[in-house]
Design a protein around this motif. Sequence first.
Motif, mmCIF file in Angstrom:
data_model
loop_
_atom_site.group_PDB
_atom_site.id
_atom_site.type_symbol
_atom_site.label_atom_id
_atom_site.label_comp_id
_atom_site.label_asym_id
_atom_site.label_seq_id
_atom_site.Cartn_x
_atom_site.Cartn_y
_atom_site.Cartn_z
ATOM 1 N N PRO A 129 0.976 -1.172 0.041
ATOM 2 C CA PRO A 129 0.069 0.191 0.013
ATOM 3 C C PRO A 129 0.885 1.203 -0.015
ATOM 4 C CG PRO A 129 -0.681 -1.638 1.574
ATOM 5 C CD PRO A 129 0.468 -2.048 1.070
ATOM 6 N N MET A 130 0.675 2.172 -0.965
ATOM 7 C CA MET A 130 1.646 3.261 -1.051
ATOM 8 C C MET A 130 1.794 4.286 0.020
ATOM 9 S SD MET A 130 3.408 4.742 -3.261
ATOM 10 C CE MET A 130 3.022 4.164 -5.089
ATOM 11 N N GLU A 131 0.650 4.472 0.826
ATOM 12 C CA GLU A 131 0.822 5.291 2.080
ATOM 13 C C GLU A 131 2.001 4.751 2.993
ATOM 14 O OE1 GLU A 131 -0.102 8.863 2.747
ATOM 15 O OE2 GLU A 131 -1.485 7.776 1.188
ATOM 16 N N ASP A 132 1.882 3.529 3.002
ATOM 17 C CA ASP A 132 2.412 2.574 4.264
ATOM 18 C C ASP A 132 3.923 2.724 3.556
ATOM 19 O OD1 ASP A 132 2.734 1.637 6.805
ATOM 20 O OD2 ASP A 132 2.947 -0.400 5.824
ATOM 21 N N ALA A 133 4.190 2.210 2.295
ATOM 22 C CA ALA A 133 5.429 2.221 1.507
ATOM 23 C C ALA A 133 6.327 3.637 1.694
ATOM 24 C CB ALA A 133 5.332 1.895 0.079
ATOM 25 N N ALA A 134 5.414 4.770 1.605
ATOM 26 C CA ALA A 134 6.141 5.996 1.674
ATOM 27 C C ALA A 134 6.445 6.245 3.034
ATOM 28 C CB ALA A 134 5.243 7.255 1.120
ATOM 29 N N ARG A 135 5.907 5.972 4.257
ATOM 30 C CA ARG A 135 5.979 5.908 5.543
ATOM 31 C C ARG A 135 7.598 5.200 5.772
ATOM 32 N NH1 ARG A 135 5.863 2.975 9.640
ATOM 33 N NH2 ARG A 135 4.640 1.261 8.827
ATOM 34 N N ILE A 136 7.334 3.976 5.284
ATOM 35 C CA ILE A 136 8.445 3.204 5.705
ATOM 36 C C ILE A 136 9.952 3.750 4.911
ATOM 37 C CG2 ILE A 136 9.807 0.999 5.338
ATOM 38 C CD1 ILE A 136 6.658 -0.135 5.717
ATOM 39 N N ALA A 137 9.773 4.050 3.582
ATOM 40 C CA ALA A 137 10.937 4.804 2.974
ATOM 41 C C ALA A 137 11.353 6.156 3.741
ATOM 42 C CB ALA A 137 10.495 5.106 1.410
ATOM 43 N N VAL A 138 10.586 6.824 3.941
ATOM 44 C CA VAL A 138 10.972 8.250 4.500
ATOM 45 C C VAL A 138 11.485 8.106 5.890
ATOM 46 C CG1 VAL A 138 10.500 10.640 4.950
ATOM 47 C CG2 VAL A 138 9.630 9.570 3.034
ATOM 48 N N GLU A 139 10.842 7.390 6.732
ATOM 49 C CA GLU A 139 11.406 7.022 7.930
ATOM 50 C C GLU A 139 12.923 6.225 8.101
ATOM 51 O OE1 GLU A 139 8.593 4.716 10.421
ATOM 52 O OE2 GLU A 139 7.164 6.540 10.638
ATOM 53 N N THR A 140 12.900 5.266 7.267
ATOM 54 C CA THR A 140 14.249 4.639 6.964
ATOM 55 C C THR A 140 15.199 5.679 6.760
ATOM 56 O OG1 THR A 140 12.834 2.719 6.775
ATOM 57 C CG2 THR A 140 15.185 2.537 6.332
ATOM 58 N N VAL A 141 14.925 6.323 5.711
ATOM 59 C CA VAL A 141 16.210 7.259 5.216
ATOM 60 C C VAL A 141 16.596 8.118 6.265
ATOM 61 C CG1 VAL A 141 16.701 8.970 3.209
ATOM 62 C CG2 VAL A 141 15.830 6.734 2.786
ATOM 63 N N ARG A 142 15.513 8.640 6.957
ATOM 64 C CA ARG A 142 15.815 9.690 8.136
ATOM 65 C C ARG A 142 16.481 9.067 8.908
ATOM 66 N NH1 ARG A 142 10.078 12.783 8.121
ATOM 67 N NH2 ARG A 142 10.657 14.497 6.739
ATOM 68 N N ALA A 143 16.449 7.754 9.317
ATOM 69 C CA ALA A 143 16.915 7.223 10.648
ATOM 70 C C ALA A 143 18.246 6.492 10.117
ATOM 71 C CB ALA A 143 16.037 6.053 11.064
ATOM 72 N N THR A 144 18.814 6.543 9.040
ATOM 73 C CA THR A 144 20.026 5.865 8.366
ATOM 74 C C THR A 144 21.251 6.809 8.481
ATOM 75 O OG1 THR A 144 18.952 4.212 7.074
ATOM 76 C CG2 THR A 144 20.936 4.389 6.594
ATOM 77 N N ARG A 145 22.318 6.615 9.051
ATOM 78 C CA ARG A 145 23.659 7.340 8.829
ATOM 79 C C ARG A 145 24.320 6.996 7.493
ATOM 80 N NH1 ARG A 145 27.782 7.959 13.078
ATOM 81 N NH2 ARG A 145 27.293 5.862 13.920
ATOM 82 N N THR A 146 24.218 8.107 6.951
ATOM 83 C CA THR A 146 24.845 7.843 5.486
ATOM 84 C C THR A 146 25.596 9.102 5.115
ATOM 85 O OG1 THR A 146 24.414 7.721 3.156
ATOM 86 C CG2 THR A 146 22.555 8.431 4.307
ATOM 87 N N ALA A 147 26.664 8.873 4.071
ATOM 88 C CA ALA A 147 27.090 10.133 3.455
ATOM 89 C C ALA A 147 26.546 10.609 2.138
ATOM 90 C CB ALA A 147 28.695 9.856 3.128
ATOM 91 N N VAL A 148 25.521 10.032 1.913
ATOM 92 C CA VAL A 148 24.736 10.362 0.950
ATOM 93 C C VAL A 148 24.161 11.872 1.126
ATOM 94 C CG1 VAL A 148 22.544 9.934 -0.563
ATOM 95 C CG2 VAL A 148 24.339 7.861 -0.187
ATOM 96 N N GLU A 149 24.228 12.704 0.291
ATOM 97 C CA GLU A 149 23.887 14.066 0.528
ATOM 98 C C GLU A 149 22.435 14.345 0.067
ATOM 99 O OE1 GLU A 149 26.857 16.343 -1.714
ATOM 100 O OE2 GLU A 149 28.398 15.646 -0.227
#
Length: 169
Positions: A129-149
């Motif tokens: 489901p798109m709403e949930d896919a978007a939530r997981i995508a954004v939350e995970t990127v925000r919580a991941t330490r990365t050098a990607v700008e």
Amino acid sequence: MTTITLARGDITEQSVDAIVNAANSSLLGGGGVDGAIHRRGGPAILEDCRKLRASHYGKGLPVGQAVATTAGRLDARWVIHTVGPRFTQEQDRSELLASCYRESLRVADELGARTVAFPAVSAGIYGWPMEDAARIAVETVRATRTAVEEVRFVLFGDRAYDAFARQVQ
Ligand code: AR6
């Protein structure tokens, strides 16, 4: 600090260091984003995928993991292939979907990629489901330490774009 941006349209038209592919475990192509990437990127991508199958990934790439190949003729240096989980009501596979984003960013860091374009992994043929896919995508990127700008979510259609926009706000 990673900036999250949103774009509408076809991910194969993006100019970034790495384009993430919503692949399947075979790594040998398919429909959706996967089909578009191989079509536009040309045969060099499939050639690299076949080499991966002949070496490290004899049984295919497991769900939740990521691996890089050339980007062929795409305007990027690499394609990072990740395999999202199929959505099912019977089991919570959210952690595997989160893992796709974390592992893709880990591979991006190994490569030295600074700009990475992601599709809405699992939200097409795999039925998430798109709403949930978007939530997981954004939350995970925000919580991941990365050098990607820059992490750029490239969304096909208003429904996908609006779902991601609600999460980013
Ligand atoms: N650019 C950006 N987004 C796209 C594009 C594109 N060119 N094409 C589709 N989308 P999907 P999945 C959107 O099905 O659900 C393949 O056969 C699409 O509207 O590409 O992870 C693989 O080989 C949806 O919102 O990936 C696997 O077997 C999102 O991208 C399976 O599909 C993801 O849809 C993977 O399914």
